[in-house]
Scaffold this motif. Structure first.
Motif, mmCIF file in Angstrom:
data_model
loop_
_atom_site.group_PDB
_atom_site.id
_atom_site.type_symbol
_atom_site.label_atom_id
_atom_site.label_comp_id
_atom_site.label_asym_id
_atom_site.label_seq_id
_atom_site.Cartn_x
_atom_site.Cartn_y
_atom_site.Cartn_z
ATOM 1 N N ALA A 32 35.451 -25.438 -11.930
ATOM 2 C CA ALA A 32 34.911 -26.646 -11.724
ATOM 3 C C ALA A 32 35.988 -27.760 -11.218
ATOM 4 C CB ALA A 32 34.176 -26.967 -12.884
ATOM 5 N N ASN B 25 37.175 -27.107 -8.011
ATOM 6 C CA ASN B 25 36.019 -27.347 -7.155
ATOM 7 C C ASN B 25 35.969 -29.066 -6.955
ATOM 8 O OD1 ASN B 25 34.115 -26.044 -5.661
ATOM 9 N ND2 ASN B 25 32.293 -26.640 -6.796
ATOM 10 N N GLU B 26 36.259 -29.772 -7.763
ATOM 11 C CA GLU B 26 36.236 -31.405 -7.493
ATOM 12 C C GLU B 26 37.678 -31.885 -6.920
ATOM 13 O OE1 GLU B 26 35.861 -35.054 -10.662
ATOM 14 O OE2 GLU B 26 34.466 -33.597 -10.701
ATOM 15 N N VAL C 99 27.104 -23.329 -12.683
ATOM 16 C CA VAL C 99 27.298 -24.652 -12.090
ATOM 17 C C VAL C 99 28.670 -25.112 -12.286
ATOM 18 C CG1 VAL C 99 26.579 -27.187 -12.475
ATOM 19 C CG2 VAL C 99 25.084 -25.485 -12.911
ATOM 20 N N LEU C 100 29.294 -25.197 -10.753
ATOM 21 C CA LEU C 100 30.704 -25.512 -10.774
ATOM 22 C C LEU C 100 30.979 -26.900 -10.575
ATOM 23 C CD1 LEU C 100 31.988 -22.375 -8.989
ATOM 24 C CD2 LEU C 100 32.068 -22.810 -11.690
ATOM 25 N N GLU C 101 30.411 -28.001 -11.367
ATOM 26 C CA GLU C 101 30.417 -29.321 -11.192
ATOM 27 C C GLU C 101 30.818 -29.772 -12.580
ATOM 28 O OE1 GLU C 101 27.203 -31.203 -9.336
ATOM 29 O OE2 GLU C 101 26.767 -29.745 -7.938
ATOM 30 N N LEU C 102 31.916 -30.489 -12.677
ATOM 31 C CA LEU C 102 32.276 -30.995 -13.763
ATOM 32 C C LEU C 102 31.634 -32.156 -14.536
ATOM 33 C CD1 LEU C 102 35.125 -30.280 -15.022
ATOM 34 C CD2 LEU C 102 36.154 -32.633 -14.181
ATOM 35 N N GLY C 103 30.842 -32.694 -13.918
ATOM 36 C CA GLY C 103 29.975 -33.625 -14.332
ATOM 37 C C GLY C 103 28.633 -33.081 -15.219
ATOM 38 N N GLN C 104 28.342 -31.833 -14.673
ATOM 39 C CA GLN C 104 27.234 -31.051 -15.501
ATOM 40 C C GLN C 104 27.370 -30.102 -16.286
ATOM 41 O OE1 GLN C 104 24.222 -29.942 -12.178
ATOM 42 N NE2 GLN C 104 24.785 -31.567 -11.013
ATOM 43 N N THR D 14 35.468 -23.919 -16.378
ATOM 44 C CA THR D 14 36.059 -25.342 -16.424
ATOM 45 C C THR D 14 37.001 -25.689 -15.324
ATOM 46 O OG1 THR D 14 35.261 -25.840 -18.698
ATOM 47 C CG2 THR D 14 36.933 -27.317 -17.744
ATOM 48 N N ARG E 146 39.285 -36.761 -15.310
ATOM 49 C CA ARG E 146 39.394 -36.922 -13.776
ATOM 50 C C ARG E 146 40.496 -37.678 -13.665
ATOM 51 N NH1 ARG E 146 33.083 -37.698 -13.468
ATOM 52 N NH2 ARG E 146 32.442 -35.539 -12.443
#
Length: 574
Positions: A349, A352-353, A306-311, A346, A323
């Motif tokens: 991620a 990605n953001e 999962v390359l989503e910082l929030g997850q 990280t 952020r």
């Protein structure tokens, strides 16, 4: 007695509103005429769907109802369950072994009221039987999946011990003699033999199915060790016979385009495989040991990450700080931690953001682990002079907005990162330090002057990966004083690992990040300029609200994400 059981089932179905009295009477009459079980007759006549029937039966008997779609009907790996209950017996009786704990075996059945079958299972397995209920259709599909894949590897491993060894010369009975005797042509021929090709394919496929991050193939004097690393822990898998070691290594070398004749020096290569429309990269590393070559295969499955910082597990306040700094126009952000702590994930991620068409993003990595669209990624090659420092100097002529440096290893790389941050670029990189404050002193120890470190640093993030409790089997309990000792937990109830088929009986499934996030405030910058110790920097950072790794782990315990045992093992009471 049988009739009473059928009546209970019928009455239950009427009570649940699934059939009426007339339908029950018709089903009983047909059952008397045609034989078989009442439930099967009711389903065959279309009065009730199979999953409705089984769900009601599970509710009545207080037995868990498992379905194939949720992944519950997946037997635990590495327990030899295909030997405990053979394929023929499983198929004939619609039973599937799911997990084994000591003398207790959990089995999925379509009819847990079949006392004779339960007694037979006790007899052939020599275990106490815990039943869960599932539809016969789901069980049959799960049997085909399990015995068709998991058992294939076991069968191939078993066959390797029975294989004839007449064609394989042994000089003095040791691996060194064996290696010296096999010619290159024979080595290549053996590596391309069907059993060897099948074994390597199955070892890799099984590792991917089990969510493993690494495969270890290690030779010892009289055996091979085969291990998978799952959620950060190594688990042993039944290995193939010792005499196939050379052939297995040769096959892996051929796939990864390595020199199969070179057995004295370490080598690195890569394999690309495609499974179910997913492209998976595998990094291969070999090293010579006293008993032969060891191979480690690192599995890089982009779809599993999962390359989503929030997850990733960061807490709300930490995410807010992160952020803010990653959207700054310039400055230096470091992520620190030991190998395997998720630093690269990280960084990806973060990229990605923040990536968008208005920003020119370049990375230099060793190696490039995941390919990201819209980002220019460079793989360093020191052997031809393409080092981190050389790549970074070239980057500055490429008009970059954001630069990612895989790791700061030396003074030259550190200097370029700091200067780039001071001249209008956002620079992201990693360091090997145990916590966030130590990263400041590490940069100064490398040789960067404090007056350059202080203004360039935006934030330091120290992180670890902690195993998450399996959501399907974790159990709540009240910890005793002896277990807590000096640990302060706000919650009266916390959770611990239990183990179930969905997590392979480990009690854990997946990992989460714990972190300390230290933004560089004016007060901290002043301490850096004064060459203050990392203890002093830590003290002030904590006063300003920085949460330590230990505190972050305890938060995960209190929220039921992980166990106290896992939290302590990762943070070691930091």
């Amino acid at each position: 007695m049988a009739k009473e059981k059928y009546l209970r089932l019928g009455e239950l179905l009427i009570r649940e509103g699934l059939i009426n009295a007339a339908q029950l009477e018709k089903a009983i009459a047909l059952q008397h005429q045609q034989g078989g079980r009442l439930g099967e007759v009711i389903i065959r006549e279309g009065f009730v769907k199979e999953d409705q029937m089984v769900a009601v039966l599970g509710k009545q008997l207080n037995i868990p109802f498992f379905t194939l779609g949720t992944g519950m009907l997946k037997p635990a790996s590495g327990q030899g369950l295909e030997k405990v209950i053979g394929y023929d017996f499983a198929l004939k009786n619609s039973v599937l072994p799911l997990s084994r704990t000591l003398n207790s075996l959990t089995v999925a059945m379509s009819d847990p009221l079949d006392i004779i079958l339960v007694d037979n299972l006790k007899h052939i397995t020599d275990c106490e039987i815990n039943t869960v209920i599932a539809t016969q259709t789901d069980i049959q599909k799960a049997i085909a999946e399990f015995y068709g894949k998991s058992a294939m590897l076991q069968q191939a491993v078993d066959a390797s011990y029975d294989a004839s060894r007449i064609s394989i010369p042994e000089i003095g009975g040791d691996s060194e003699g064996l290696e010296s005797e096999l010619s290159m042509d024979k080595l290549i021929a053996r590596a391309e033999e069907a059993p060897v090709v099948k074994l390597v394919d199955l070892i890799i496929r099984q590792a991917i199915d089990e969510r493993a991050s690494d495969i270890h193939i290690e030779p010892f004097r009289d055996k091979i060790s085969l291990r998978y690393r799952i959620d950060g822990k190594l688990y042993e898998v039944p290995p193939p016979a010792k005499h196939l070691h050379l052939a297995l290594l040769s096959r892996i070398k051929i796939l990864s385009k390595l020199d199969i004749a070179e057995k004295r020096l370490p080598q690195d290569g890569a394999i690309m495989v495609k499974i179910d429309e997913r492209q998976i990269d595998i990094r291969v590393s070999t090293i010579p040991t006293i008993h032969g070559e060891k191979a480690v295969l690192r599995i890089l499955d982009r779809s599993a990450v999962v390359l989503e910082l929030g997850q990733m597990g960061f807490e709300a306040k930490q995410l807010e700080i992160m952020r803010k700094v990653i959207n700054a126009p310039y400055g230096l952000v470091f992520i620190t931690g030991p190998t395997g702590s998720g630093k690269s994930t990280t960084l990806y991620a973060i990229l990605n953001e923040i990536k968008n068409p208005t920003k020119n993003i370049v990375t230099v990595e060793d190696p490039v682990e995941y390919k990201l669209d819209g980002i220019n990624q460079v793989h360093v090659k020191p052997e031809i002079g393409l080092t981190f420092a050389v790549a970074l100097r070239s980057f500055l002529r490429q008009d970059p907005d954001i630069m990612l440096v895989g790791e700061v290893r030396d003074l030259e790389t550190a200097q370029i990162c700091v200067r780039s941050a001071l001249t209008g670029h956002l620079v992201l990189s990693t360091l090997h330090t145990n916590d966030a404050p130590s990263a400041v002193t590490r940069l100064i120890d490398i040789g960067i002057e404090p007056y350059m470190v202080a203004p360039s640093l935006l934030c330091i993030i120290a992180q670890r990966l902690i195993r998450k409790l399996c959501p399907d089997c974790k159990e709540a309990y009240e910890p005793g004083e002896a277990e807590l000792k000096n640990i302060k937990i706000k919650s009266e109830l916390i959770y611990r690992a239990k183990g179930c088929p969905k997590c392979g009986s480990t009690g854990y499934k997946g990992r989460s990040c714990i972190a300390e996030v230290m933004p560089l405030t004016e007060e901290l910058r002043e301490l850096v300029n004064q060459r203050a110790s990392f203890q002093k920097i830590r003290e002030i950072a904590r006063q300003q609200g920085m949460q330590t790794l230990y505190e972050s782990a305890m938060n995960k315990v209190e929220s039921g994400v992980t166990s106290l045992e896992e939290a302590l093992s990762v943070t070691m009471g930091e």
